[in-house]
Design a protein around this motif. Sequence first.
Motif, PDB file in Angstrom:
ATOM      1  N   UNK A 158       0.842  -1.202   0.000  1.00  0.00           N
ATOM      2  CA  UNK A 158       0.000   0.000   0.000  1.00  0.00           C
ATOM      3  C   UNK A 158       0.878   1.253   0.000  1.00  0.00           C
ATOM      4  N   UNK A 159       1.908   1.248   0.851  1.00  0.00           N
ATOM      5  CA  UNK A 159       2.798   2.419   0.958  1.00  0.00           C
ATOM      6  C   UNK A 159       3.560   2.606  -0.364  1.00  0.00           C
ATOM      7  N   UNK A 160       4.115   1.508  -0.881  1.00  0.00           N
ATOM      8  CA  UNK A 160       4.883   1.582  -2.137  1.00  0.00           C
ATOM      9  C   UNK A 160       4.024   2.130  -3.277  1.00  0.00           C
ATOM     10  N   UNK A 161       2.800   1.631  -3.339  1.00  0.00           N
ATOM     11  CA  UNK A 161       1.930   2.017  -4.449  1.00  0.00           C
ATOM     12  C   UNK A 161       1.570   3.501  -4.353  1.00  0.00           C
ATOM     13  N   UNK A 162       1.298   3.995  -3.134  1.00  0.00           N
ATOM     14  CA  UNK A 162       0.946   5.411  -2.970  1.00  0.00           C
ATOM     15  C   UNK A 162       2.138   6.327  -3.231  1.00  0.00           C
ATOM     16  N   UNK A 163       3.360   5.814  -2.925  1.00  0.00           N
ATOM     17  CA  UNK A 163       4.531   6.674  -3.115  1.00  0.00           C
ATOM     18  C   UNK A 163       4.966   6.695  -4.576  1.00  0.00           C
ATOM     19  N   UNK A 164       4.637   5.626  -5.286  1.00  0.00           N
ATOM     20  CA  UNK A 164       4.839   5.633  -6.729  1.00  0.00           C
ATOM     21  C   UNK A 164       6.256   5.417  -7.221  1.00  0.00           C
ATOM     22  N   UNK A 165       7.260   5.323  -6.334  1.00  0.00           N
ATOM     23  CA  UNK A 165       8.626   4.977  -6.765  1.00  0.00           C
ATOM     24  C   UNK A 165       8.908   3.569  -6.273  1.00  0.00           C
ATOM     25  N   UNK A 166      10.110   3.100  -6.559  1.00  0.00           N
ATOM     26  CA  UNK A 166      10.537   1.832  -5.949  1.00  0.00           C
ATOM     27  C   UNK A 166      11.161   2.150  -4.587  1.00  0.00           C
ATOM     28  N   UNK A 167      10.344   2.684  -3.711  1.00  0.00           N
ATOM     29  CA  UNK A 167      10.838   3.159  -2.410  1.00  0.00           C
ATOM     30  C   UNK A 167      11.054   1.984  -1.456  1.00  0.00           C
ATOM     31  N   UNK A 168      12.215   1.935  -0.791  1.00  0.00           N
ATOM     32  CA  UNK A 168      12.378   0.911   0.250  1.00  0.00           C
ATOM     33  C   UNK A 168      11.465   1.206   1.447  1.00  0.00           C
ATOM     34  N   UNK A 169      10.608   0.253   1.758  1.00  0.00           N
ATOM     35  CA  UNK A 169       9.650   0.429   2.854  1.00  0.00           C
ATOM     36  C   UNK A 169       9.836  -0.714   3.851  1.00  0.00           C
ATOM     37  N   UNK A 170       9.892  -0.376   5.121  1.00  0.00           N
ATOM     38  CA  UNK A 170       9.918  -1.399   6.168  1.00  0.00           C
ATOM     39  C   UNK A 170       8.690  -1.180   7.050  1.00  0.00           C
ATOM     40  N   UNK A 171       7.952  -2.260   7.281  1.00  0.00           N
ATOM     41  CA  UNK A 171       6.763  -2.185   8.152  1.00  0.00           C
ATOM     42  C   UNK A 171       7.157  -2.607   9.561  1.00  0.00           C
ATOM     43  N   UNK A 172       6.702  -1.814  10.529  1.00  0.00           N
ATOM     44  CA  UNK A 172       7.047  -2.065  11.932  1.00  0.00           C
ATOM     45  C   UNK A 172       5.779  -2.151  12.754  1.00  0.00           C
ATOM     46  N   UNK A 173       5.721  -3.073  13.684  1.00  0.00           N
ATOM     47  CA  UNK A 173       4.697  -3.016  14.719  1.00  0.00           C
ATOM     48  C   UNK A 173       5.418  -3.045  16.061  1.00  0.00           C
ATOM     49  N   UNK A 174       5.248  -1.956  16.803  1.00  0.00           N
ATOM     50  CA  UNK A 174       5.890  -1.864  18.118  1.00  0.00           C
ATOM     51  C   UNK A 174       4.786  -1.849  19.178  1.00  0.00           C
ATOM     52  N   UNK A 175       5.129  -1.499  20.395  1.00  0.00           N
ATOM     53  CA  UNK A 175       4.075  -1.376  21.421  1.00  0.00           C
ATOM     54  C   UNK A 175       4.471  -0.331  22.468  1.00  0.00           C
ATOM     55  N   UNK A 176       3.525   0.036  23.338  1.00  0.00           N
ATOM     56  CA  UNK A 176       3.749   1.205  24.203  1.00  0.00           C
ATOM     57  C   UNK A 176       4.877   1.050  25.236  1.00  0.00           C
ATOM     58  N   UNK A 177       5.286  -0.146  25.657  1.00  0.00           N
ATOM     59  CA  UNK A 177       6.448  -0.198  26.570  1.00  0.00           C
ATOM     60  C   UNK A 177       7.722   0.404  25.959  1.00  0.00           C
ATOM     61  N   UNK A 178       7.634   0.831  24.723  1.00  0.00           N
ATOM     62  CA  UNK A 178       8.724   1.574  24.076  1.00  0.00           C
ATOM     63  C   UNK A 178       9.131   2.768  24.961  1.00  0.00           C
ATOM     64  N   UNK A 179       8.164   3.282  25.734  1.00  0.00           N
ATOM     65  CA  UNK A 179       8.459   4.441  26.595  1.00  0.00           C
ATOM     66  C   UNK A 179       9.471   4.102  27.678  1.00  0.00           C
ATOM     67  N   UNK A 180       9.581   2.817  27.998  1.00  0.00           N
ATOM     68  CA  UNK A 180      10.518   2.387  29.049  1.00  0.00           C
ATOM     69  C   UNK A 180      11.591   1.469  28.485  1.00  0.00           C
ATOM     70  N   UNK A 181      11.855   1.629  27.178  1.00  0.00           N
ATOM     71  CA  UNK A 181      12.873   0.824  26.482  1.00  0.00           C
ATOM     72  C   UNK A 181      12.593  -0.669  26.587  1.00  0.00           C
ATOM     73  N   UNK A 182      11.319  -1.045  26.669  1.00  0.00           N
ATOM     74  CA  UNK A 182      10.923  -2.459  26.765  1.00  0.00           C
ATOM     75  C   UNK A 182       9.940  -2.826  25.658  1.00  0.00           C
TER      76      UNK A 182
END
Length: 264
Positions: free
Chosen positions: A99-123
């Motif tokens: 979806x991201x690649x198609x909307x950007x229209x170039x051969x853009x390198x895209x990485x998909x990430x799923x993180x979570x809220x303990x990111x606030x405490x480096x966990x």
Amino acid sequence: MIAILGTGKMGEALLSGMLRAGFKPGDVLATVRRPERARALAETYGVRAVSNAEAAKSAGTLILAVKPQDMGSLLDEIAPHLPADRLVISAAAGITTAFVEQRLGHETPVVRVMSNTPIKFDEAMSVISAGAYAGEDHLRRTEDLLRPVGKVLRIPESQQDAATALSGSGPAYFFYLVEAMVDAGILLGMPRAAALDMVTQSIVGAAVMLRDSGEHPVILREAVTSPGGTTIAAIAELERHSVRAAFLAAIEAARDRGRELASG
Ligand SMILES: NC(=O)C1=CN([C@@H]2O[C@H](COP(=O)(O)OP(=O)(O)OC[C@H]3O[C@@H](n4cnc5c(N)ncnc54)[C@H](O)[C@@H]3O)[C@@H](O)[C@H]2O)C=CC1
Ligand SMILES: O=C(O)[C@@H]1CCC=N1
């Protein structure tokens, strides 16, 4: 230069983690919707808020942290300004790299990430997947950003919606469990503050045991469960109320909702 586009709860948590990890405020740009939010981020972190177009032009790595529903319009806004060689990291639930690649229209390198809220405490638990034009170097750059704020795993993109349901939403299930257990303490006549303390330390202790002992959770639970004792009396009730089945159904529903989010 790294830009965080849509610096809300997750974007700010990542921003603060990056600064704790040694990134300089001058190397990070933030985009926001409201001027007062821009001022607050500048005051708290010393980072500059810019337009999405400026971020797209001047940052080598763009982290997109808007809600899934806002992703289409953000991509349309940045597409005309984005040079082809930029790394785009998408942190939104449900949104595919295609979806991201198609909307950007170039051969853009895209990485998909799923993180979570303990990111606030480096966990944080962050899982990453490469799009069609992203290679080893782009995955490494993404890992370098996320490792200071927690654990990072590479997974096939086909598992991203499941990971969103499991670890992206995961902290909410534990908070919900804590709420329910504190209510149980209240039912038994315990003061609320004491009940919250007992439950919080129990969940922290259990989490540390699980992570650091290397033991399977079944073994750890069995060690608490004495024959004819109190724990098995509680487990029998959890089984009678189909709590395990409820978790299976709940996490499946979260996975399905993640899939729906991609279609707006
Ligand atoms: N909250 C969570 O536990 C998790 C959230 N996520 C994902 O992270 C993303 C962000 O979630 P939150 O931080 O919770 O949401 P949020 O609503 O706190 O942050 C999104 C921010 O983007 C801003 N925004 C929207 N459109 C914009 C635009 N065109 N330009 C600049 N700024 C714009 C909004 O004003 C808001 O501040 C979502 O896609 C979500 O799926 C992922 C893992 C966990
Ligand atoms: O509830 C949500 O949609 C987001 C994604 C994972 C956690 N929060």
